[in-house]
Write an enzyme that holds these catalytic residues in place. Structure first.
Site: not given
Ligand code: C5P
Length: 391
Positions: A205, A272, A300, A316, A330
């Site tokens: 990414n 992911d 993780i 994050f 989240k």
């Protein structure tokens, strides 16, 4: 505040006294430091000796006081110190420190020391608020120098405002906290991961790692012991860094380091999914369409927050849409202490850019950190994390 006295025990503190009226408080500071079983070596500027005599400080510290520059004193003193504390630090001394002047013993040893430097400013409120003083303090902080205070209140000159040196008890508390932090471990992940399809191709990414690296610098400047675990990026860091490639590598490195970690900050843009199989040889262009089977990578962050004794865990959330909603979900789903949400997909913000803006959320509150350079934002974020962690 931490009340234990053990953190200053046997610490070698070089106390620099510069020429301001608050220098009279330095005598009491020496007594309290010695009460805490620290070793104190006093160095004064010429001007400071007009406010308080070296004899007073010699009697209290039990050591000769240095004022005048000689051939080797600055090197020996600079090496001896576990910390250099300048209290009081005048506006003039802060300017000297900012520009690296070395025209007396105290300013020279500040250049020569590898020990952390802390300053307790003391000056008239107008001088404290002067743009140049504020600019100097900002530069000093960016360079890792810690500023204690100043306090707000009535001043010797009759003014009222910010600029008083912190009271001695507050300085002792600040020192305790400083040494407390150096015993605490912060683990940070940064950058992207690469999930290989074959030896030359991978899924990744746009993460540059800039945010995570800035956070590592800011945590290190705040006095923490920092380890950075980084995916492949074009950056270098002065903090201890473990370089990894894939999400699996990052997971293993984090798990190997997590013991005794106090704060875990998961800035990395971990892939992911990864290919179920990684081809051993470069894939050939044989088919018209090629199907890639993917499987999830280990999460993780969730693995850390689900440990039996998890550290203070910060995640994050980089989102292109529904930022607040996804971030809050989240926070709960991954059992985090805090989440930092940032919008991605906007030119000049987030991935691969210099600036960012963060929306912070925790269980019963939150805070907006407005758009700023990532280095400035990282410092603000670390301040909030420390505050939440200690509360
Ligand atoms: O679920 P999502 O990927 O959006 O979560 C983002 C957060 O989780 C980030 O803090 C990221 O570092 C972390 N993460 C992780 N391992 C993964 C995926 C994300 O630690 N496999």
């Amino acid at each position: 505040m931490i009340k234990s006295d053990s953190l200053l025990k046997n610490k070698q503190i070089l106390l620099g006294i510069t020429g301001g009226i608050a220098a009279y408080k330095s005598a009491d500071l020496v007594r309290r430091l010695i009460e805490q079983q620290a070793q104190v070596q006093v160095v004064m500027t010429e001007m400071a000796t007009k406010f308080i005599t070296p004899l007073t400080l010699e009697a209290l510290s039990g050591k000769s006081v240095y004022v005048v520059q000689d051939a080797m004193a600055h090197i020996e003193l600079a090496r001896w110190a576990d910390m250099v504390l300048i209290a009081p630090a005048t506006a003039n001394f802060l300017a000297n420190l900012t520009y690296g002047h070395a025209h007396d013993l105290l300013s020279t040893l500040c250049l020569a020391t590898a020990a952390p430097i802390c300053v307790a400013p003391a000056m008239n409120q107008q001088m404290w608020h002067a743009a140049i003083t504020q600019e100097n303090c900002q530069k000093l902080q960016q360079r890792g120098i810690t500023i204690f205070g100043p306090a707000i209140g009535s001043q010797a000159c009759g003014d009222v405002g910010a600029g008083r040196m912190l009271e001695v008890v507050d300085l002792i508390d600040s020192l305790q906290l400083f040494f407390h932090k150096t015993t605490q471990k912060v683990l940070i992940t940064a950058g992207p991961t690469r999930e290989h399809i074959d030896p030359v191709r991978f899924i990744s990414n746009r993460s540059s790692g800039k945010m995570g690296y800035a956070i590592a610098e800011a945590a290190s400047a705040a006095g923490y012991e920092v380890t950075l675990i980084s995916g492949p990026v074009c950056l270098s860091s002065s903090t201890a860094t473990i370089s990894v490639n894939s999400a699996q590598d990052m997971y293993e490195a984090v798990m190997a380091q997590i013991k005794n970690t106090d704060i875990f900050i998961s800035t990395a843009a971990v892939a992911d999914y990864r290919p179920v199989k990684q081809a051993e040889q470069k894939l050939k262009k044989t088919a018209v369409t090629l199907q890639l089977n993917l499987e999830p990578t280990p999460d993780i962050l969730a693995s850390v927050s689900n440990l039996e004794n998890p550290p203070f865990t910060v995640g994050f959330a980089a989102e292109t849409n529904n930022l607040v909603e996804y971030a809050k979900k989240k926070l709960v789903a991954k059992k985090l202490d805090m989440i930092a949400a940032n919008q991605v997909g906007i030119e000049g913000l987030g991935f691969d850019s210099e600036d960012n803006a963060l929306s912070l959320f925790w269980q019963d509150g939150g805070l907006e950190l407005a758009r700023a350079n990532k280095k400035i934002l990282a410092k603000q974020l670390i301040d909030v994390i420390i505050e939440r962690f200690n509360s």
